[in-house]
Write a protein that holds these residues in place. Structure first.
Motif, PDB file in Angstrom:
ATOM      1  N   CYS A  24      -3.821 -14.196   4.205  1.00  0.00           N
ATOM      2  CA  CYS A  24      -3.159 -13.411   5.252  1.00  0.00           C
ATOM      3  C   CYS A  24      -2.267 -12.354   4.604  1.00  0.00           C
ATOM      4  O   CYS A  24      -1.074 -12.554   4.409  1.00  0.00           O
ATOM      5  CB  CYS A  24      -2.345 -14.327   6.161  1.00  0.00           C
ATOM      6  N   SER A  25      -2.869 -11.223   4.274  1.00  0.00           N
ATOM      7  CA  SER A  25      -2.135 -10.136   3.625  1.00  0.00           C
ATOM      8  C   SER A  25      -1.855  -9.014   4.624  1.00  0.00           C
ATOM      9  O   SER A  25      -2.503  -8.922   5.672  1.00  0.00           O
ATOM     10  CB  SER A  25      -2.960  -9.586   2.468  1.00  0.00           C
ATOM     11  N   MET A  26      -0.920  -8.177   4.268  1.00  0.00           N
ATOM     12  CA  MET A  26      -0.616  -7.021   5.111  1.00  0.00           C
ATOM     13  C   MET A  26      -1.850  -6.125   5.223  1.00  0.00           C
ATOM     14  O   MET A  26      -2.127  -5.574   6.281  1.00  0.00           O
ATOM     15  CB  MET A  26       0.582  -6.244   4.542  1.00  0.00           C
ATOM     16  N   ARG A  27      -2.593  -6.022   4.146  1.00  0.00           N
ATOM     17  CA  ARG A  27      -3.812  -5.202   4.146  1.00  0.00           C
ATOM     18  C   ARG A  27      -4.827  -5.745   5.165  1.00  0.00           C
ATOM     19  O   ARG A  27      -5.429  -4.984   5.915  1.00  0.00           O
ATOM     20  CB  ARG A  27      -4.415  -5.167   2.739  1.00  0.00           C
ATOM     21  N   ARG A  28      -4.998  -7.057   5.189  1.00  0.00           N
ATOM     22  CA  ARG A  28      -5.949  -7.653   6.142  1.00  0.00           C
ATOM     23  C   ARG A  28      -5.459  -7.529   7.583  1.00  0.00           C
ATOM     24  O   ARG A  28      -6.256  -7.342   8.501  1.00  0.00           O
ATOM     25  CB  ARG A  28      -6.226  -9.107   5.775  1.00  0.00           C
ATOM     26  N   VAL A  29      -4.163  -7.685   7.782  1.00  0.00           N
ATOM     27  CA  VAL A  29      -3.614  -7.520   9.136  1.00  0.00           C
ATOM     28  C   VAL A  29      -3.841  -6.088   9.601  1.00  0.00           C
ATOM     29  O   VAL A  29      -4.266  -5.852  10.743  1.00  0.00           O
ATOM     30  CB  VAL A  29      -2.115  -7.903   9.185  1.00  0.00           C
ATOM     31  N   ALA A  30      -3.595  -5.127   8.718  1.00  0.00           N
ATOM     32  CA  ALA A  30      -3.826  -3.721   9.066  1.00  0.00           C
ATOM     33  C   ALA A  30      -5.296  -3.486   9.401  1.00  0.00           C
ATOM     34  O   ALA A  30      -5.617  -2.809  10.387  1.00  0.00           O
ATOM     35  CB  ALA A  30      -3.381  -2.816   7.917  1.00  0.00           C
ATOM     36  N   ALA A  31      -6.194  -4.060   8.601  1.00  0.00           N
ATOM     37  CA  ALA A  31      -7.629  -3.903   8.865  1.00  0.00           C
ATOM     38  C   ALA A  31      -8.000  -4.504  10.217  1.00  0.00           C
ATOM     39  O   ALA A  31      -8.818  -3.930  10.952  1.00  0.00           O
ATOM     40  CB  ALA A  31      -8.449  -4.553   7.752  1.00  0.00           C
TER      41      ALA A  31
END
Length: 190
Positions: A24-31
């Protein structure tokens, strides 16, 4: 359409469910939201803040058991177990004093500050252990599940209204163990 803070938290919880806490990374949340990672920082200053908001959302329903510390802890555990890695998210946020402090305050009103902290640490720890056990069992990582239910296990499962599969037996025993531990702590607090 511009995303709200609630949208960001919802997306983070969807990523958590799909990828687990480690993924659960910020990059995945943004995607998940279809935006650049920098867009998230308009809503949250960092991942720790997002984690705290996720924890608050996970435990939001636990307040329905107001007035009874035992029911409160059971509802809190159930809320954490309902979300993949939910116990880790809530325990981490609480350990860093990032979120879920309202839960501690409401419990402290019932059993005092030290009693609330003790109950929360027990509830978090038991929920984390339970979640780890159930996830490992679901992945077939526990040899005991290949051998069948433990002695006396089907009786535990039957008492819980479940079939006597090894996983059901384990889940029923973990739940019963949690209840016994809560009773011990609450008796000591009285």
């Amino acid at each position: 359409m511009r995303n709200s803070l609630a949208d960001v938290v919802s997306a983070a919880l969807r990523v958590l469910e799909a990828q687990g806490l480690e993924g659960c990374s910020m990059r995945r949340v943004a995607a998940e939201l279809g935006v650049q990672p920098s867009a998230l920082y308009h809503h949250v200053p960092d991942k720790q803040t997002l984690l705290a908001l996720m924890a608050d959302r996970i435990v939001a329903g636990a307040g329905a058991a107001e007035g009874d510390p035992r029911r409160f802890c059971v509802a809190l555990r159930d809320a954490m177990l309902a979300v993949r890695d939910g116990a880790d998210v809530v325990a981490t946020a609480a350990a860093f004093r990032l979120g879920a402090s309202e839960i501690e305050e409401r419990l402290a009103a019932l059993v005092g500050a030290d009693g609330a902290r003790t109950l929360l640490l027990y509830t978090f720890g038991h929920a984390q252990s339970t979640q780890t056990h159930l996830q490992a069992a679901a992945l077939g990582a526990l040899a005991a599940f290949a051998a069948g239910p433990p002695a006396g296990g089907p009786a535990v499962a039957a008492a819980a209204g479940q079939t006597a599969t090894p996983a059901a037996v384990a889940e029923a025993e973990l739940e019963a163990s949690f209840g016994r531990g809560l009773d011990i702590i609450l008796a000591g607090l009285r």
